[in-house]
Scaffold this motif. Structure first.
Motif, short mmCIF file in Angstrom:
data_model
loop_
_atom_site.label_atom_id
_atom_site.label_comp_id
_atom_site.label_asym_id
_atom_site.label_seq_id
_atom_site.Cartn_x
_atom_site.Cartn_y
_atom_site.Cartn_z
N GLY A 22 0.83 -1.20 0.00
CA GLY A 22 0.00 0.00 0.00
C GLY A 22 0.87 1.25 0.00
N CYS A 23 0.21 2.39 0.07
CA CYS A 23 0.91 3.68 0.08
C CYS A 23 0.65 4.38 1.42
N GLY A 24 1.58 5.22 1.85
CA GLY A 24 1.39 5.98 3.09
C GLY A 24 1.05 5.05 4.24
N ASP A 71 2.39 6.30 -9.26
CA ASP A 71 3.06 5.58 -10.34
C ASP A 71 2.66 4.09 -10.42
N PRO A 72 1.76 3.73 -11.33
CA PRO A 72 1.31 2.34 -11.42
C PRO A 72 2.42 1.39 -11.90
N SER A 99 -8.02 4.28 -4.46
CA SER A 99 -7.59 5.42 -5.27
C SER A 99 -6.12 5.41 -5.71
N ALA A 100 -5.23 4.67 -5.04
CA ALA A 100 -3.79 4.85 -5.30
C ALA A 100 -3.36 4.17 -6.61
N THR A 141 -7.67 3.07 -14.95
CA THR A 141 -8.07 3.92 -13.82
C THR A 141 -8.25 2.95 -12.66
N PHE A 142 -8.29 3.46 -11.46
CA PHE A 142 -8.50 2.55 -10.33
C PHE A 142 -9.84 1.85 -10.51
N HIS A 143 -10.81 2.62 -10.98
CA HIS A 143 -12.16 2.08 -11.16
C HIS A 143 -12.17 0.92 -12.18
#
Ligand code: F1P
Length: 477
Positions: A22-24, A71-72, A99-100, A141-143
């Protein structure tokens, strides 16, 4: 999913792996849980099979590194690297807001290699609210990734765990509810894969810990006030911790800078040895990477005054021993925080709730929150940039384009946007914003007063309590 984890650990550890990423805060918790699960596996005489990936690498464990979250390709590369040579990989990507891009890239990579990877997505928004904004330089997109996951979830080739939690107490602060829910969910799934105890029973134990913790609201409020007083007068708040509770202190402290634009520092006994992180000792990377008790004793303790607050984080149980060197701490400047609850997981959970409350409360005292919004957030990636623009609209009532213009003026410290600036990429804007200070308050006061950047800067200097500066402007606008 519990069954899959169970299978993973039965497989040859040479061939199989569980990756949490994950991020953060989500990445920090991925690290925290991967280490905890491995310890548990070893205790039960199994080989450790868990690994973690955090956007921005290990430096993101203690400092804000939001740019790599966008950055994917980097996400996919990091996953590929950590799982090199494995035949079966359970990948758990966490993005509280669904969202990331970093996580979207990893999930996409798994979906393109179904022979090796089983993807799991953990987040706390309904699937239709996953982020739809195009990701620069790629077609995802994340979606769109979530939609593909939903399709495969029907045949259990992918898993989507996304209970909607409702808004965070402080808008956008996924380190709190979202982070706690991530910890509960993954620990429950992991524990259920080992024990005969059912998922519901595991969940109930967290509920008990939650009720127990908040039944001590007066003590929590006293800690908040103590920490708030220290921050208000420009003094320090430090967490001095032992074992996993110390790690939670580091995680909570590292979130304060991007969220509130202010500092709380964490230290853990044993430093990097206790951490066992991928990249080892990072002390040489700068002062914020000095995390051991020796660093605290050498760098902080000699300058402590009665106006500082030090929270000691330890438990009385065997695995987290009591502070042996706290004799050198002047007791009147130390608040001792202990959680006398149940198992070590619940103690951790309780500590996380306490720390989140104390650090958030302290920053509210410091005037960093206005009407439940963090108004001094960093604008260092696309999500935070959009969040900042929406916040400006909400608080100023100006149009979307006026707010984005004001945001850019504050980022570049100019009164007029040049053609050059206006045509720069979002990445350039967020990169520049990383070097600027008080971007959102500057933009907001500009919008409310129509004053020049210089005048607003001096107004904010005269009134360093951001909430009061904004309130004054709102009254006179
Ligand atoms: C990841 C994250 C948050 C942090 C900030 C920036 O969010 O790093 O942990 O608080 O909001 O984004 P998410 O991908 O888990 O939603």
């Amino acid at each position: 999913m519990s069954d899959i984890i169970n299978n993973q650990r039965r497989l040859d550890p040479q061939d199989s792996l569980v990756v949490l990423s994950g991020c953060g805060t989500s990445g920090r918790l991925a690290f925290f849980m991967a280490s905890g699960f491995n310890r548990e596996l070893q205790r039960l005489n199994y080989a450790p099979v868990c690994s973690y990936v955090i956007a921005g690498g290990d430096r993101a464990l203690f400092s804000s590194q939001e740019a790599p979250e966008d950055d994917p390709t980097l996400g996919a590369l990091c996953l590929k690297k950590v799982s090199e040579g494995k035949k079966r990989v359970l990948f758990v990507g966490v993005s509280c807001g669904l969202s990331a891009p970093f996580v979207a890239g990893q999930l996409d990579f798994c979906l393109r290699h179904p022979d090796v990877y089983i993807p799991v997505l953990v987040g706390f928004n309904p699937a239709h609210q996953a982020r739809k904004e195009p990701i620069p330089g790629c077609t995802l997109t994340f979606h769109s990734v979530v939609t593909r996951m939903e399709e495969l979830a029907k045949t259990q080739k992918a898993f989507l765990i996304n209970p909607a939690l409702g808004p965070e107490a402080i808008s956008g602060s996924s380190r709190m509810k979202g982070g706690s829910a991530t910890k509960i969910l993954l620990e429950v799934v992991f524990s259920a894969s080992f024990s005969r105890t059912g998922i519901l029973q595991h969940m109930r134990s967290y509920e008990k810990a939650l009720d127990f913790t908040y039944s001590h609201s007066e003590e929590i409020a006293a800690l908040m006030e103590a920490a708030g007083r220290s921050l208000q007068c420009g003094r320090q708040v430090c967490y001095l911790g032992w074992g996993s509770l110390g790690l939670l202190g580091l995680i909570d402290a590292s979130e304060c800078k991007p969220t509130f634009g202010a500092d709380i520092r964490g230290f853990v006994s044993g430093g990097y040895k206790e951490l066992g992180n991928n990249e080892g000792d990072l002390t040489l990377m700068g002062p914020e990477f000095s995390i051991s008790h020796d660093d605290f004793l050498d760098g902080v303790l000699p300058r402590l005054t009665d106006a500082d607050t030090v929270l000691l984080l330890y438990s009385h149980s065997g695995e987290t021993s009591a502070p042996s060197r706290s004799g050198r701490l002047r007791t009147e400047s130390a608040c001792v925080l202990t959680a006398f609850v149940f198992s070590s997981r619940q103690r951790e959970f309780s500590t996380k709730l306490l720390l989140n409350a104390v650090s958030t409360g302290a920053h509210i005292f410091k005037g960093k929150v206005f009407k439940n919004y963090m108004i001094d957030l960093q604008v260092t990636n696309s999500k935070l940039y959009r969040r900042a623009a929406r916040l400006l609209q909400k608080l100023s009532g100006h149009s979307e384009s006026e707010c984005e213009e004001a945001l850019l003026k504050a980022i570049y410290q100019v009164d007029k946007l040049s053609e050059d600036i206006a045509t720069c990429s979002l990445e350039t804007h967020t990169h520049t914003a990383a070097k600027a200070k008080k971007v959102v308050p500057l933009a907001l006061v500009c919008l409310l007063t129509g004053c020049s950047m210089k005048e607003v800067e001096s107004r904010l200097e005269q009134q360093p309590i951001i909430r009061e500066a904004v309130e004054t402007c709102l009254k006179s606008s």
